[in-house]
Scaffold this motif. Sequence first.
Motif, PDB file in Angstrom:
ATOM      1  N   VAL A   5       0.865  -1.177   0.000  1.00 32.22           N
ATOM      2  CA  VAL A   5       0.000   0.000   0.000  1.00 32.22           C
ATOM      3  C   VAL A   5       0.899   1.223   0.000  1.00 32.22           C
ATOM      4  O   VAL A   5       1.812   1.338   0.826  1.00 32.22           O
ATOM      5  CB  VAL A   5      -0.915   0.029   1.240  1.00 32.22           C
ATOM      6  N   VAL A   6       0.667   2.126  -0.949  1.00 27.19           N
ATOM      7  CA  VAL A   6       1.438   3.368  -1.018  1.00 27.19           C
ATOM      8  C   VAL A   6       0.675   4.455  -0.282  1.00 27.19           C
ATOM      9  O   VAL A   6      -0.490   4.727  -0.590  1.00 27.19           O
ATOM     10  CB  VAL A   6       1.687   3.788  -2.480  1.00 27.19           C
ATOM     11  N   LEU A   7       1.321   5.055   0.696  1.00 23.27           N
ATOM     12  CA  LEU A   7       0.709   6.122   1.493  1.00 23.27           C
ATOM     13  C   LEU A   7       1.382   7.445   1.138  1.00 23.27           C
ATOM     14  O   LEU A   7       2.538   7.686   1.486  1.00 23.27           O
ATOM     15  CB  LEU A   7       0.883   5.838   2.982  1.00 23.27           C
ATOM     16  N   HIS A   8       0.657   8.292   0.414  1.00 17.77           N
ATOM     17  CA  HIS A   8       1.185   9.621   0.076  1.00 17.77           C
ATOM     18  C   HIS A   8       1.021  10.526   1.291  1.00 17.77           C
ATOM     19  O   HIS A   8      -0.096  10.782   1.738  1.00 17.77           O
ATOM     20  CB  HIS A   8       0.448  10.200  -1.136  1.00 17.77           C
ATOM     21  N   ASN A  64       2.742  -9.506   6.435  1.00 20.52           N
ATOM     22  CA  ASN A  64       3.762  -9.259   5.408  1.00 20.52           C
ATOM     23  C   ASN A  64       3.341  -8.282   4.311  1.00 20.52           C
ATOM     24  O   ASN A  64       4.048  -8.131   3.316  1.00 20.52           O
ATOM     25  CB  ASN A  64       4.220 -10.562   4.758  1.00 20.52           C
ATOM     26  N   GLN A  65       2.226  -7.602   4.471  1.00 21.74           N
ATOM     27  CA  GLN A  65       1.881  -6.532   3.542  1.00 21.74           C
ATOM     28  C   GLN A  65       2.811  -5.345   3.811  1.00 21.74           C
ATOM     29  O   GLN A  65       2.975  -4.927   4.949  1.00 21.74           O
ATOM     30  CB  GLN A  65       0.429  -6.091   3.728  1.00 21.74           C
ATOM     31  N   ARG A  66       3.420  -4.808   2.772  1.00 17.12           N
ATOM     32  CA  ARG A  66       4.341  -3.690   2.944  1.00 17.12           C
ATOM     33  C   ARG A  66       3.623  -2.368   2.764  1.00 17.12           C
ATOM     34  O   ARG A  66       2.868  -2.182   1.816  1.00 17.12           O
ATOM     35  CB  ARG A  66       5.504  -3.798   1.947  1.00 17.12           C
ATOM     36  N   TRP A  67       3.894  -1.447   3.692  1.00 17.93           N
ATOM     37  CA  TRP A  67       3.410  -0.088   3.564  1.00 17.93           C
ATOM     38  C   TRP A  67       4.568   0.784   3.086  1.00 17.93           C
ATOM     39  O   TRP A  67       5.659   0.752   3.675  1.00 17.93           O
ATOM     40  CB  TRP A  67       2.878   0.426   4.902  1.00 17.93           C
ATOM     41  N   ILE A  68       4.303   1.534   2.016  1.00 20.95           N
ATOM     42  CA  ILE A  68       5.326   2.378   1.400  1.00 20.95           C
ATOM     43  C   ILE A  68       4.990   3.839   1.664  1.00 20.95           C
ATOM     44  O   ILE A  68       3.929   4.325   1.259  1.00 20.95           O
ATOM     45  CB  ILE A  68       5.405   2.117  -0.117  1.00 20.95           C
TER      46      ILE A  68
END
Length: 293
Positions: A40-43, A62-66
Amino acid sequence: METKTNKLHRFALNTCPKKFDNSGCLYTADRTLYSSAHAVVLHHRDVCTTKRQLPKTPRPSNQRWIWFSREYPSYSPNLSFMNNLINLTMSYRVDSDIFAPYGWIENHNGAINFTIPRKTKLAAWAISNWNPNETFREVDIYGRQRQKLQRDKQTEIFSAYKFYFAFENSIHVDYITEKFWYNAISLGCVPVVMGPPRENYERFIPRDAFIHRFIPRDAFIHVDDFSSPQELASYLQSLDKDEEKYKQYFNWRSQYYVPPQDNPWTVSYCRVCKALKDAPPYRTIASIEKWFK
């Protein structure tokens, strides 16, 4: 993969340039797919007002937060909201997990014959926060309380100037924005820069087979090279009278060019797929604030 973007910066998903290997990746803004997303990309500017703007659904294992930001630290409030939540960083900083600069140059291998645009004016500067007590001779200033800048004619307007004042709002490592890349370099002006040190502009940093950040020394003029504004002004005036010396600031274009960017946000997001494939072992960053500042 889910992306969260500002409404002013919507772009077509899954339409990355061919040079980005996005095989096996799906970009989506459908939040109902959150539980199956690998990342998930968090702006930051879209989720920094309150923690309630962060995903509320339990986070899959293991879901990556970006964490994604194109802004400088002092314009990035509430960084502490991200403590112990973020797995990968994406920003203009070279030491980000995903390097997303405002611009770059590439080797064109002689395929591009650059011609200096016709110059009829000396210097331009576009600025939103202008101090009316300051005086600038021979510099046309665009922005609030000054000349109105017609966005649809920006290329035509700025390319007629020999110099463009690419002064950054704040000085931070690697913070070199569209003021330099688009308003000056892309439009055929010689940038007069104020921002990080000259050495930062000159870095040559190969990020992958396609992306390089190489700014030759003779591509710009740095204010730090002069002892006073008067000395800088005198130098610009001397270049204005010496056509051959002025043209030397375009010699680098015989080998390099700035790729056009219809939407720089697209390129930033397109780098995520490769980064996930090459990602280091799963880890969580304790403090984005400590790293970014």
